[in-house]
Design a protein around this motif. Structure first.
Motif, short mmCIF file in Angstrom:
data_model
loop_
_atom_site.label_atom_id
_atom_site.label_comp_id
_atom_site.label_asym_id
_atom_site.label_seq_id
_atom_site.Cartn_x
_atom_site.Cartn_y
_atom_site.Cartn_z
N CYS A 117 8.81 4.43 -10.19
CA CYS A 117 8.57 5.04 -8.88
C CYS A 117 9.36 6.33 -8.70
O CYS A 117 10.47 6.47 -9.22
N ASN A 121 10.08 10.55 -3.02
CA ASN A 121 8.82 10.44 -2.30
C ASN A 121 8.34 9.01 -2.05
O ASN A 121 7.53 8.77 -1.15
N THR A 122 8.83 8.06 -2.86
CA THR A 122 8.33 6.69 -2.75
C THR A 122 9.39 5.70 -2.29
O THR A 122 9.19 4.94 -1.34
N LYS A 126 11.11 4.32 2.22
CA LYS A 126 11.05 2.91 2.63
C LYS A 126 12.45 2.42 3.05
O LYS A 126 12.59 1.72 4.06
N ARG A 153 4.00 0.29 -1.60
CA ARG A 153 2.95 0.41 -0.59
C ARG A 153 3.16 1.65 0.26
O ARG A 153 4.27 2.18 0.37
N SER A 154 2.09 2.11 0.88
CA SER A 154 2.16 3.30 1.72
C SER A 154 2.97 3.00 2.98
O SER A 154 2.72 2.03 3.68
N ASN A 156 3.15 4.94 5.77
CA ASN A 156 2.42 5.28 6.99
C ASN A 156 1.17 4.45 7.20
O ASN A 156 0.76 4.19 8.34
N GLU A 157 0.54 4.02 6.10
CA GLU A 157 -0.72 3.30 6.23
C GLU A 157 -0.56 1.79 6.16
O GLU A 157 -1.49 1.06 6.51
N TYR A 158 0.59 1.31 5.72
CA TYR A 158 0.74 -0.14 5.54
C TYR A 158 2.00 -0.69 6.22
O TYR A 158 1.91 -1.55 7.11
#
Length: 403
Positions: A117, A121-122, A126, A153-154, A156-158
Motif C-alpha cells: 500500500c 495516499n492509502t 485511514k 478500502r476507500s 470517502n466511499e466506504y
C-alpha cells in the motif's frame, strides 16, 4: 525448511530446462530455432518468478513473523515483490504508529496486500481519520488488526459512510469505534438499517439495540432476509422483545440452523435435562447454545459428575456453563468446599451466588472475610495449595493447640 523448499523448486526447474534442451537438439531445425527462443524466454521467466517467490516467502517469515505455510500461501495467491523497499516502509509506518510485532504479523497474515500500500495516499488517511474520532492507540490497533482490509478500502466511499451510519444509531464515537473493533468487515449500507428498523418496529429498546450493535455488529450486518428469518424463529419461541435475551436469541439463530440447535439440546439430555428444561435454559441464556460441545461437556461433567450439582440448578443458571472451568469454576468451588467443610457457609448456596459475582466481590465475601480462620484460603483460590495440603496444615495447627 524454507531453504530446502526453495532449493527443491529450483532443482526441479533445472531438470525441466535440461529436458527441454534435449528435445531441442532432436527437433526439426527451423522448428528448433523458433522453439528454443520461446522456451528459453519462458524458462528465464520461470526462474525469475521462482527467485522472486522465494524472496517474498523469506521476507514474510523472517521480517513479518508469518509461519512458513502462511507465507507460502500469501506469496502464491496474494502478494509478491522483488525487493523490500515498499514492505519495509509499510512496516516502519505501522511501528511508528505503535503497532507491535504481534499486531503486524496478524495484519500481514490476514491482508498481505497491505505491504504494497501507498503510505501517504492509502494508509495514513485511514489512521488520521480514526484518530480524529478520538480513537486511542489501543482502539486503533484493535480495529486495524481485527480488520486490516479496512486499510485498502476507500475512505470517502466506504469507511466514512459506514461510520456515519453506525453513529446514527450508536450516537457517540466511543460506541462506533467499539463496533468497528468487533466486526471483521463493516457492511452497513444494505443490511444494517433495515435490520435495526425491524428491531425498532418490534419494540426492542434503543439501549438493547445499541449494545447489540456494539458487541455483535456482524449479526446486525447480516443479510436482511436471513435476519428476518432469525427474528421470526425467536418470536415463535416466545422471547420478549423488551429483554436482552431477545437479541441474543437472534444472534444464535442467525448463525445456527435448527438441526444444530437440536443437536445441542440433545447433548444436555445426557445430564438429565428434558427438552423442556433445555429450552428453558436457552430462553434464560441463549448464548449458552453457541458453546462448543467440548466446552459444554467439560463444564457439565465437572458440575454434575464431580461436584454433585443438580442439573435443574444449572438449568436455572445456564450462564455458569460459559464460565472458564480452570480460571473461575474450579478455583471458586475449591474455596466453597473448604468453607462448607468448616461450617462457615450454608450448604444451600446456589451456583449463581458464588460463580457469577465479580472477582473482587467473590474475594471479599468468601476469601478475605475468613482469612483469620483460614489464612491459606487465598493460596487455595490461586491454585498454589490443594485441599490435601490445607487439611495437613489444619491438623498440625489443631495438634499444637491441644498441646
Amino acid at each position: 525448511m524454507f531453504g530446502f523448499l526453495c532449493s527443491t523448486r529450483l532443482l526441479l526447474l533445472n531438470r525441466r530446462t535440461t529436458q527441454l534442451s534435449f528435445l531441442h537438439q532432436n527437433a526439426f531445425f527451423i522448428v528448433k530455432s523458433f522453439a528454443s527462443i520461446k522456451l528459453s524466454d519462458s524458462t528465464q521467466k520461470l526462474q525469475e518468478q521462482e527467485q522472486e517467490d522465494c524472496f517474498t516467502v523469506s521476507y514474510l517469515i523472517n521480517t513479518c513473523g508469518l509461519s512458513p505455510k502462511s507465507a507460502l500461501l500469501a506469496s502464491r495467491r496474494v502478494v509478491h515483490f522483488e525487493n523490500p523497499e515498499r514492505p519495509d516502509s509499510v512496516l516502519n509506518f505501522l511501528e511508528e504508529n505503535g503497532f507491535t510485532k504481534t499486531h503486524i504479523s496478524k495484519i500481514v497474515r490476514l491482508c498481505p496486500h497491505v505491504l504494497l500500500c501507498d503510505i501517504e495516499n492509502t494508509l495514513l488517511p485511514k489512521i488520521e481519520f480514526f484518530r480524529s474520532k478520538r480513537a486511542s492507540n489501543s482502539d486503533l490497533h484493535s480495529i486495524v488488526s481485527s480488520n486490516p482490509h479496512l486499510l485498502g478500502r476507500s475512505l470517502n466511499e466506504y469507511i466514512i459512510p459506514s461510520y456515519d451510519l453506525l453513529k446514527s444509531v450508536l450516537l457517540v464515537d466511543e460506541k462506533v469505534l467499539r463496533a468497528f473493533k468487533h466486526s471483521a468487515m463493516v457492511n452497513t449500507a444494505n443490511n444494517m438499517l433495515p435490520n435495526v428498523s425491524l428491531l425498532r418496529q418490534l419494540g426492542v429498546p434503543h439501549s438493547v439495540i445499541s449494545s447489540f450493535l456494539m458487541n455483535h455488529p456482524s449479526v446486525v450486518f447480516c443479510n436482511h432476509t436471513r435476519f428476518v428469518g432469525a427474528v421470526n424463529e425467536v418470536k415463535e419461541m416466545g422471547f420478549d422483545p423488551l429483554k436482552t435475551s431477545f437479541v441474543q436469541a437472534i444472534h444464535v439463530f442467525s448463525i445456527m440452523r435448527q438441526p444444530m440447535l437440536e443437536s445441542k439440546l440433545e447433548l444436555y439430555k445426557k445430564w438429565g435435562w428434558s427438552k423442556e428444561v433445555a429450552l428453558l435454559a436457552f430462553k434464560k441464556q441463549p448464548l449458552c447454545m453457541l458453546l462448543s460441545e467440548e466446552k459444554m461437556t467439560k463444564a457439565m461433567d465437572f458440575l454434575v459428575d464431580k461436584m454433585g450439582c443438580l442439573s435443574a440448578d444449572i438449568a436455572r443458571n445456564p450462564s455458569v456453563i460459559s464460565l472458564s472451568l480452570e480460571k473461575r469454576i474450579i478455583p471458586r468451588f475449591s474455596v466453597i468446599n473448604i468453607l462448607l467443610a468448616k461450617g462457615l457457609v450454608k450448604n444451600d448456596l446456589s451456583l449463581s451466588t458464588f460463580l457469577l459475582p465479580s472477582e473482587s466481590r467473590f474475594l471479599q465475601k468468601y476469601v478475605i472475610k475468613f482469612q483469620d480462620d483460614l489464612p491459606q484460603l487465598l493460596n487455595v483460590y490461586r491454585g498454589k495449595m490443594d485441599l490435601l495440603e490445607l487439611g495437613s496444615q489444619s491438623e498440625k495447627v489443631s495438634g499444637a493447640e491441644q498441646l
